[in-house]
Write a protein that holds these residues in place. Sequence first.
Motif, short mmCIF file in Angstrom:
data_model
loop_
_atom_site.label_atom_id
_atom_site.label_comp_id
_atom_site.label_asym_id
_atom_site.label_seq_id
_atom_site.Cartn_x
_atom_site.Cartn_y
_atom_site.Cartn_z
N VAL A 121 0.81 -1.22 0.00
CA VAL A 121 0.00 0.00 0.00
C VAL A 121 0.84 1.27 0.00
O VAL A 121 0.34 2.34 -0.35
CB VAL A 121 -0.98 0.04 1.20
N GLU A 122 2.13 1.19 0.34
CA GLU A 122 2.87 2.45 0.46
C GLU A 122 3.37 3.05 -0.85
O GLU A 122 3.27 4.28 -1.00
CB GLU A 122 4.01 2.27 1.48
N PRO A 123 3.90 2.39 -1.85
CA PRO A 123 4.46 1.03 -1.87
C PRO A 123 5.95 1.05 -1.54
O PRO A 123 6.61 2.09 -1.63
CB PRO A 123 4.23 0.59 -3.32
N THR A 124 6.48 -0.10 -1.18
CA THR A 124 7.89 -0.27 -0.85
C THR A 124 8.46 -1.34 -1.77
O THR A 124 7.79 -2.29 -2.11
CB THR A 124 8.05 -0.71 0.62
N SER A 125 9.72 -1.17 -2.16
CA SER A 125 10.31 -2.09 -3.13
C SER A 125 11.17 -3.18 -2.49
O SER A 125 11.56 -4.13 -3.17
CB SER A 125 11.17 -1.32 -4.13
N LEU A 126 11.46 -3.07 -1.18
CA LEU A 126 12.37 -4.02 -0.56
C LEU A 126 11.91 -4.35 0.86
O LEU A 126 11.59 -3.44 1.64
CB LEU A 126 13.79 -3.45 -0.52
N ILE A 127 11.86 -5.64 1.19
CA ILE A 127 11.53 -6.09 2.54
C ILE A 127 12.58 -7.11 2.97
O ILE A 127 12.83 -8.08 2.25
CB ILE A 127 10.14 -6.77 2.62
N HIS A 128 13.19 -6.88 4.12
CA HIS A 128 14.07 -7.87 4.72
C HIS A 128 13.33 -8.51 5.89
O HIS A 128 12.81 -7.82 6.76
CB HIS A 128 15.37 -7.23 5.21
N HIS A 129 13.30 -9.83 5.89
CA HIS A 129 12.60 -10.53 6.97
C HIS A 129 13.53 -11.55 7.62
O HIS A 129 13.67 -12.68 7.13
CB HIS A 129 11.35 -11.22 6.45
N PRO A 130 14.19 -11.17 8.72
CA PRO A 130 15.04 -12.13 9.42
C PRO A 130 14.23 -12.99 10.39
O PRO A 130 13.30 -12.51 11.04
CB PRO A 130 16.01 -11.21 10.20
N TRP A 131 14.57 -14.26 10.45
CA TRP A 131 13.98 -15.15 11.45
C TRP A 131 14.99 -16.26 11.75
O TRP A 131 15.34 -17.04 10.87
CB TRP A 131 12.67 -15.75 10.97
N LYS A 132 15.46 -16.28 13.00
CA LYS A 132 16.49 -17.23 13.42
C LYS A 132 17.69 -17.12 12.49
O LYS A 132 18.27 -16.06 12.35
CB LYS A 132 15.90 -18.63 13.51
N LYS A 133 18.09 -18.24 11.85
CA LYS A 133 19.28 -18.21 10.99
C LYS A 133 18.96 -17.83 9.55
O LYS A 133 19.85 -17.81 8.70
CB LYS A 133 19.97 -19.58 11.01
N ARG A 134 17.69 -17.52 9.27
CA ARG A 134 17.28 -17.26 7.89
C ARG A 134 17.04 -15.76 7.68
O ARG A 134 16.49 -15.08 8.54
CB ARG A 134 16.00 -18.04 7.56
N LEU A 135 17.44 -15.26 6.52
CA LEU A 135 17.16 -13.88 6.13
C LEU A 135 16.50 -13.90 4.76
O LEU A 135 17.15 -14.20 3.74
CB LEU A 135 18.45 -13.05 6.08
N TRP A 136 15.21 -13.60 4.74
CA TRP A 136 14.44 -13.57 3.50
C TRP A 136 14.44 -12.14 2.97
O TRP A 136 14.27 -11.18 3.72
CB TRP A 136 13.00 -14.00 3.75
N THR A 137 14.61 -12.01 1.66
CA THR A 137 14.57 -10.69 1.02
C THR A 137 13.53 -10.69 -0.07
O THR A 137 13.61 -11.48 -1.02
CB THR A 137 15.94 -10.31 0.45
N TRP A 138 12.56 -9.79 0.07
CA TRP A 138 11.54 -9.57 -0.94
C TRP A 138 11.94 -8.35 -1.76
O TRP A 138 12.25 -7.30 -1.20
CB TRP A 138 10.18 -9.31 -0.29
N GLN A 139 11.90 -8.48 -3.07
CA GLN A 139 12.28 -7.38 -3.95
C GLN A 139 11.19 -7.13 -4.99
O GLN A 139 10.80 -8.06 -5.71
CB GLN A 139 13.59 -7.71 -4.66
N ARG A 140 10.68 -5.91 -5.03
CA ARG A 140 9.74 -5.53 -6.11
C ARG A 140 10.58 -5.06 -7.29
O ARG A 140 11.34 -4.08 -7.19
CB ARG A 140 8.82 -4.41 -5.64
N ASN A 141 10.47 -5.74 -8.42
CA ASN A 141 11.35 -5.46 -9.57
C ASN A 141 10.75 -4.47 -10.57
O ASN A 141 11.48 -3.95 -11.41
CB ASN A 141 11.66 -6.78 -10.28
N HIS A 142 9.45 -4.25 -10.50
CA HIS A 142 8.81 -3.34 -11.46
C HIS A 142 7.90 -2.38 -10.72
O HIS A 142 7.36 -2.69 -9.67
CB HIS A 142 7.99 -4.13 -12.50
#
Length: 238
Positions: A217-238
Amino acid sequence: MIQFDIDQWSAWAPGLPTIADWQGWASEARSPDADAQPDVAFLPAMQRRRLSPLARMVFSVAWPLADGRPPMPLIFVSRHGETGRSLELLRELAVEQPLSPTQFSLSVHNAVIGLWSILRQDSSEMSAIAGERDGLEHGLLEAATLLAEGAPEVLLVVAEETPPELYASWIDDVPFSYAVALRLTRGSDWSLSLAENRAQLDAPQYPNALNLVRALVEPTSLIHHPWKKRLWTWQRNH
């Protein structure tokens, strides 16, 4: 890394049924209203009575994304599931009361997708995932696999309800009841990658399904989601 498109999305929390409401929440101008209920008036009354609060939330966000479209696979993600229904069954056991077969069958983790399949008469492949705090990402991996195998679109739904007070000391990752539905298709608008959380970053304040809504809704192009030993990265490419 996987790539995908979010063809359409829907989200609900008490008092936040529309995109405009979620925009207000993202800007901290709106807060959830604990007394509000999801709208499932599209279902007959007899069918609505079988739905728990969690199932009502799922149906309220998923039905508009599936209505009028061909049958599609569904991935349902919930870390905690039917906590309210399960607690009532445990209380009945504690006083040695017989359990209702109906209530028991509706308390299991895949009850929601079973009801969805019956009420929509949809025999597509469906899965229920009880993940950790990064259950959304695991659900997305499952959805991406189905898309790669040829499914034209996949419905991914994440939902949690505010836990009963008895569980409040143990369940600390549900700030309020919410449900988020994504209709996913093949494409490259978004990408999701996984790396090691070397910096040992802490998990964000909100569940990542809500962080994704904020990004949409904002919109944002990048989200980092760390959880324990994992780091997920969401990237909006367009």
